[in-house]
Write an enzyme that holds these catalytic residues in place. Structure first.
Site, PDB file in Angstrom:
ATOM      1  N   HIS A  86       0.836  -1.218   0.000  1.00  0.00           N
ATOM      2  CA  HIS A  86       0.000   0.000   0.000  1.00  0.00           C
ATOM      3  C   HIS A  86       0.863   1.257   0.000  1.00  0.00           C
ATOM      4  CE1 HIS A  86      -3.928  -2.023   0.846  1.00  0.00           C
ATOM      5  NE2 HIS A  86      -3.136  -2.938   1.380  1.00  0.00           N
ATOM      6  N   ARG A 123      -7.369   7.112   3.858  1.00  0.00           N
ATOM      7  CA  ARG A 123      -6.298   6.946   2.863  1.00  0.00           C
ATOM      8  C   ARG A 123      -6.670   5.789   1.943  1.00  0.00           C
ATOM      9  NH1 ARG A 123      -1.479   4.077   2.086  1.00  0.00           N
ATOM     10  NH2 ARG A 123       0.136   5.232   0.963  1.00  0.00           N
ATOM     11  N   ASN A 159     -10.334  -2.837   2.540  1.00  0.00           N
ATOM     12  CA  ASN A 159     -10.016  -2.862   1.109  1.00  0.00           C
ATOM     13  C   ASN A 159     -11.286  -2.620   0.298  1.00  0.00           C
ATOM     14  OD1 ASN A 159      -7.257  -3.355   1.240  1.00  0.00           O
ATOM     15  ND2 ASN A 159      -7.456  -5.576   1.039  1.00  0.00           N
ATOM     16  N   PHE A 172       1.208 -14.184   4.525  1.00  0.00           N
ATOM     17  CA  PHE A 172       1.200 -12.849   3.914  1.00  0.00           C
ATOM     18  C   PHE A 172       2.545 -12.457   3.291  1.00  0.00           C
ATOM     19  CE2 PHE A 172       1.001  -8.099   4.181  1.00  0.00           C
ATOM     20  CZ  PHE A 172      -0.047  -7.908   3.299  1.00  0.00           C
ATOM     21  N   ARG A 369      -2.652  -9.372  11.628  1.00  0.00           N
ATOM     22  CA  ARG A 369      -2.586  -7.948  11.262  1.00  0.00           C
ATOM     23  C   ARG A 369      -2.378  -7.094  12.510  1.00  0.00           C
ATOM     24  NH1 ARG A 369      -7.525  -6.009   7.962  1.00  0.00           N
ATOM     25  NH2 ARG A 369      -6.154  -4.316   7.338  1.00  0.00           N
TER      26      ARG A 369
HETATM   27 FE1  HDE Z   1      -2.602  -4.791   5.306  1.00  0.00          FE
HETATM   28  N1  HDE Z   1      -0.787  -4.024   5.785  1.00  0.00           N
HETATM   29  N2  HDE Z   1      -1.954  -6.631   5.860  1.00  0.00           N
HETATM   30  N3  HDE Z   1      -4.360  -5.641   4.709  1.00  0.00           N
HETATM   31  N4  HDE Z   1      -3.241  -3.019   4.731  1.00  0.00           N
HETATM   32  C1  HDE Z   1      -0.427  -2.744   5.648  1.00  0.00           C
HETATM   33  O1  HDE Z   1       0.685  -1.455   7.240  1.00  0.00           O
HETATM   34  C2  HDE Z   1      -0.853  -6.868   6.594  1.00  0.00           C
HETATM   35  C3  HDE Z   1      -4.715  -6.958   4.816  1.00  0.00           C
HETATM   36  C4  HDE Z   1      -4.506  -2.693   4.343  1.00  0.00           C
HETATM   37  O2  HDE Z   1      -3.259   3.521   3.971  1.00  0.00           O
HETATM   38  C5  HDE Z   1       0.905  -2.441   6.263  1.00  0.00           C
HETATM   39  O3  HDE Z   1       0.903   0.781   7.500  1.00  0.00           O
HETATM   40  C6  HDE Z   1      -0.803  -8.253   6.959  1.00  0.00           C
HETATM   41  C7  HDE Z   1      -6.119  -7.120   4.641  1.00  0.00           C
HETATM   42  C8  HDE Z   1      -4.574  -1.294   4.000  1.00  0.00           C
HETATM   43  O4  HDE Z   1      -1.651   3.371   5.448  1.00  0.00           O
HETATM   44  C9  HDE Z   1       1.279  -3.754   6.931  1.00  0.00           C
HETATM   45  C10 HDE Z   1      -1.898  -8.839   6.395  1.00  0.00           C
HETATM   46  C11 HDE Z   1      -6.601  -5.856   4.415  1.00  0.00           C
HETATM   47  C12 HDE Z   1      -3.292  -0.797   4.226  1.00  0.00           C
HETATM   48  C13 HDE Z   1       0.146  -4.655   6.527  1.00  0.00           C
HETATM   49  C14 HDE Z   1      -2.623  -7.817   5.728  1.00  0.00           C
HETATM   50  C15 HDE Z   1      -5.487  -4.953   4.458  1.00  0.00           C
HETATM   51  C16 HDE Z   1      -2.493  -1.897   4.690  1.00  0.00           C
HETATM   52  C17 HDE Z   1       1.912  -1.828   5.353  1.00  0.00           C
HETATM   53  C18 HDE Z   1      -2.310 -10.301   6.448  1.00  0.00           C
HETATM   54  C19 HDE Z   1      -8.046  -5.439   4.127  1.00  0.00           C
HETATM   55  C20 HDE Z   1      -2.811   0.616   3.988  1.00  0.00           C
HETATM   56  C21 HDE Z   1       1.969  -0.359   5.737  1.00  0.00           C
HETATM   57  C22 HDE Z   1      -2.438 -10.810   7.743  1.00  0.00           C
HETATM   58  C23 HDE Z   1      -8.962  -5.738   5.204  1.00  0.00           C
HETATM   59  C24 HDE Z   1      -3.020   1.508   5.165  1.00  0.00           C
HETATM   60  C25 HDE Z   1       1.146  -0.235   6.893  1.00  0.00           C
HETATM   61  C26 HDE Z   1      -2.613   2.916   4.837  1.00  0.00           C
HETATM   62  C27 HDE Z   1      -1.170  -1.786   5.061  1.00  0.00           C
HETATM   63  C28 HDE Z   1       0.093  -5.934   6.920  1.00  0.00           C
HETATM   64  C29 HDE Z   1      -3.822  -8.067   4.993  1.00  0.00           C
HETATM   65  C30 HDE Z   1      -5.657  -3.551   4.245  1.00  0.00           C
HETATM   66  C31 HDE Z   1       2.638  -4.317   6.602  1.00  0.00           C
HETATM   67  C32 HDE Z   1       0.300  -8.906   7.777  1.00  0.00           C
HETATM   68  C33 HDE Z   1      -6.907  -8.426   4.721  1.00  0.00           C
HETATM   69  C34 HDE Z   1      -5.771  -0.521   3.509  1.00  0.00           C
HETATM   70  O5  HDE Z   1       1.286  -3.629   8.327  1.00  0.00           O
END
Ligand code: HDE
EC number: 1.11.1.6
Length: 700
Positions: A86, A123, A159, A172, A369
């Protein structure tokens, strides 16, 4: 250009520059009388910001020059690590207004009374691409919302797709490694159309539901404003009596759902890689504030037990037909950021940020997460004090604790007390009644690494998604699969994906197999559970069944030449503005054209700079310049693309251009001759957004 984008000095003048040579021959550009003084970070006024301190001319330059060194030092350290996923995103401020109180279901502050306003920061993002990647990549979009509630910050980090690729957080890093550029070559950027991604996917059957969504037009939204958002996981609402209700969150755009076509996406990326961020910025600046309704699906343990799938499995939806989405509030984005870095880049969303009344479930993806987000913010922002940044700090409530020091601390407590309990009679204490209490759940079981059997059906909902689409949308899914898999060099990977498609829909598998030119249809992939054929289609899953009701917020691109009919142009502008839509002029020169009454209309784009892919519908009004425009290759592309992308095409005097593009024989019901009397009918026809009947004729 808005007022604050206008330079302060007269156009074309150099009056803002005061330049001279000093007595010793030194060149200065400096402040005029009354201008604010330029200073170092230490507050010392700078006398010369153009020349470093030297001995003689041209030098050597002196190490002593603290003005030079401080400026370069700070510049050298401007970058922070981009988000690991992202990375490319765009943020805006807004408000959330509760329209239906949920006090009996949750004690969460934003939902206690109708009319309660909660400030928010949102965002939007793509997932796979780097910060500088194009907006129209085929990708999932992030939809992260920070609610600054009166009881602390709640981050709903969702999302634009309600399911995910994997069921367990431990997978992930592999998923992300596979989709990001390959480690040896460092490409491809911002795309899933490559061997590594499809290799991983073809070996991950649980991804198949999400793959259907990913290959649909959901991943190429027209705008952030025309996409839905989903919390994905099942969360808990908890009321004052401690009773829990399961909840899934949905954001529904009041602008209606709208996506682009894949060929459009490719071209938009070239013409305007910032399309989505520009669109959001322009809309908010113009006062056309985008809105989303927040919907909740509420259900209890009994429903969870009776549902065909596990409500804790993040690769599954709960169809709206089974549990209706109740609208409980509206989000309005009404303010752009003042500074991209300070707000959009430094905003730190954490799924662990919940407030009293909202709690987690055992969804293994959500649990993972909750570790990842806090951890990654420390890496990215470099200090645990990122919570003090204005965009991250709670607004509706005080923050009192004994956390102290750390890089860039600015908010240590005053006085000697920095621990608890203490007998100094000061300092904050925990509050058992008002504080956050985790919902009490009895847990038992063996400590093992396992995947619940209730997560084992990987295909039934993928099929349900596919059969819920209109024929046009099904065609796009097949084309997307053929495109993506054609970019894979290893035939075995292509065949493995087709083997999964066989478990979803036989006809889809056949189309893709033929489209790829596979030597033979593979056997179906081994399935842990047979695909259920009885899940009914759900209209909520289709974009085209959930489009806008009118043409408001949309834009018609007009290809105009000098001598354009004044009356027609005026009528068109009026009809569009009555609909809440806009007309943008694309002319041979950016300076504009004079209409048949001699009035000058400044152009929004020059031909070639304003392709039809960025408009929702087009009109061709070449006026006296029909021949010149017909001979212009970019004008020909304008029409050819509008035709190929099934757009409504209004025209007057466009015969030469239609002939030059060899489209005479293909003129269909989506072409509408225009005069002052017919423009209203044209604008009404535009509400359909596309003339889909054309699509099957295109390849012929
Ligand atoms: Fe994320 N995800 N994600 N994700 N995600 C990040 O956090 C992660 C997942 C989502 O505008 C990271 O700040 C893992 C699902 C958004 O700043 C990180 C797993 C969904 C954003 C991270 C998931 C998301 C992130 C990278 C699996 C929808 C942007 C930068 C367990 C429900 C937020 C940050 C923004 C961002 C990890 C799966 C949505 C690395 C480990 C499912 C919208 O922490």
């Amino acid at each position: 250009m808005s007022a604050d984008d206008k330079p302060a000095h007269r156009p074309g003048s150099f009056e803002h520059l005061v330049s001279d040579y000093g007595a010793g021959g030194e060149f200065h550009q400096h402040a005029g009388e009354g201008d604010p003084r330029l200073t170092t970070a230490q507050g010392v006024t700078i006398s010369d910001n153009q020349n470093s301190l030297r001995v003689g001319a041209p030098g050597p330059t002196l190490l002593e020059d603290f003005v030079l060194r401080e400026k370069i030092f700070h510049f050298d350290h401007e970058r922070i690590p981009e988000r690991v996923v992202h990375a490319r995103g765009f943020g805006a401020h807004g408000i959330f207004e509760c329209t239906k109180a949920l006090g009996d279901i949750t004690r969460a502050a934003p939902f206690q009374a109708e009319g309660t306003i909660t400030e928010t920061f949102v965002r939007f993002s793509t997932v796979a691409g780097s910060k500088g990647s194009p907006d129209l990549a085929r990708d999932v979009r992030g939809f992260a919302v920070k609610f600054y509630t009166d009881e602390g910050n709640w981050d709903l980090v969702g999302n634009n797709i309600p399911v995910f690729f994997i069921q367990d957080a431990i997978k992930f890093p592999d998923l992300v490694h596979a989709v990001k550029p390959a480690p040896d070559r460092g490409f491809p950027q911002a795309q899933s159309a490559h061997d590594n991604f499809w290799d991983f996917i073809s070996l991950t059957p649980e991804a198949m539901n999400m793959v259907m969504w990913q290959m649909s037009d959901r991943t190429i939204p027209k705008s952030f404003r025309t996409m839905e958002g989903f919390g994905v996981h099942t969360f808990r609402f908890v009321n004052k009596a401690g009773k829990s209700t399961f909840v899934k969150f949905h954001w529904k755009p009041k602008q209606g759902l709208q996506s682009v076509l894949w060929d459009e996406a490719l071209k938009i990326n070239g013409f305007d890689p910032d399309r989505h961020r520009r669109d959001l910025w322009d809309a908010i600046k113009a006062g056309d504030f985008p809105e989303w309704d927040l919907g909740v699906q509420l259900f209890d343990e009994d429903f969870a037990d009776s549902f065909d799938f596990d409500v804790l499995d993040p690769t599954k939806i709960i169809p709206e037909e089974l549990v209706p989405v109740e609208i409980v509030g509206t989000l309005t984005l009404d303010r752009v950021v003042d500074n991209f870095f300070e707000e959009t880049e430094q905003v730190a969303f954490c799924t662990q940020n919940v407030v009293p009344g909202i709690d987690f479930t055992d969804d293994p993806l959500l649990q993972g997460r909750n570790f990842s987000y806090l951890d990654t913010q420390l890496k990215r922002l470099g200090s645990p004090n990122f919570t003090k940044l204005a965009v991250n700090a709670p607004r509706g409530c005080p923050v009192h604790n004994y956390q102290q020091d750390g890089h860039m601390q600015t908010g240590n407590r005053k006085g000697r007390v920095n621990y608890e309990p203490n007998s100094w009679g000061e300092g904050p204490r925990a509050h058992p009644l008002e504080g956050y209490v985790s919902f009490v759940v009895k847990e038992e079981g063996e400590k093992r690494r396992l995947r619940p059997e209730s997560f084992a059906d990987h295909y039934s909902q993928a099929r349900q998604f596919y059969i819920s689409q209109t024929p046009a949308e099904q065609g796009h899914i097949a084309n997307a699969l053929i495109f993506e898999l054609s970019k894979c060099q290893v035939e075995d990977i292509r065949a493995r994906v087709v083997a999964h498609l066989l478990n979803i829909d036989g006809a889809l598998a056949e189309t893709v197999c033929t489209g790829l030119g596979l030597a033979e249809m593979p056997d179906p992939a081994p399935a842990a559970r047979p695909t259920r054929q009885d899940l009914p289609p759900s209209d909520a899953l289709s974009i085209l069944k959930n489009g806008p009701e009118d043409f408001s917020g949309r834009t018609v691109g007009a290809l105009v030449g000098n001598g354009v009919d004044a009356q027609l142009l005026a009528a068109l502008k009026d009809a569009l503005s009555a609909e809440g839509a806009m007309l943008k002029l694309v002319a041979p020169q950016i300076g504009g054209v004079r209409d048949s009454a001699g009035m000058l209309h400044v152009a929004d784009e020059k031909i070639g700079g304003g392709p039809s892919v960025v408009f929702d519908a087009v009109v061709i009004l070449p006026g006296k310049e029909a021949e010149l425009i017909a001979g212009h290759p970019s004008a020909q592309d304008f029409l050819k693309d509008a035709h190929a992308h099934c757009k409504l095409i209004g025209h007057h005097g466009a015969e030469a251009l239609i002939a030059a593009t060899a489209l005479q024989a293909k003129v269909d019901g989506g072409y509408m001759p225009l005069d002052a009397a017919s423009v209203e009918g044209f604008v009404k026809a535009c509400r359909a957004l596309r003339f889909w009947d054309r699509e099957p004729t295109l390849a012929k």
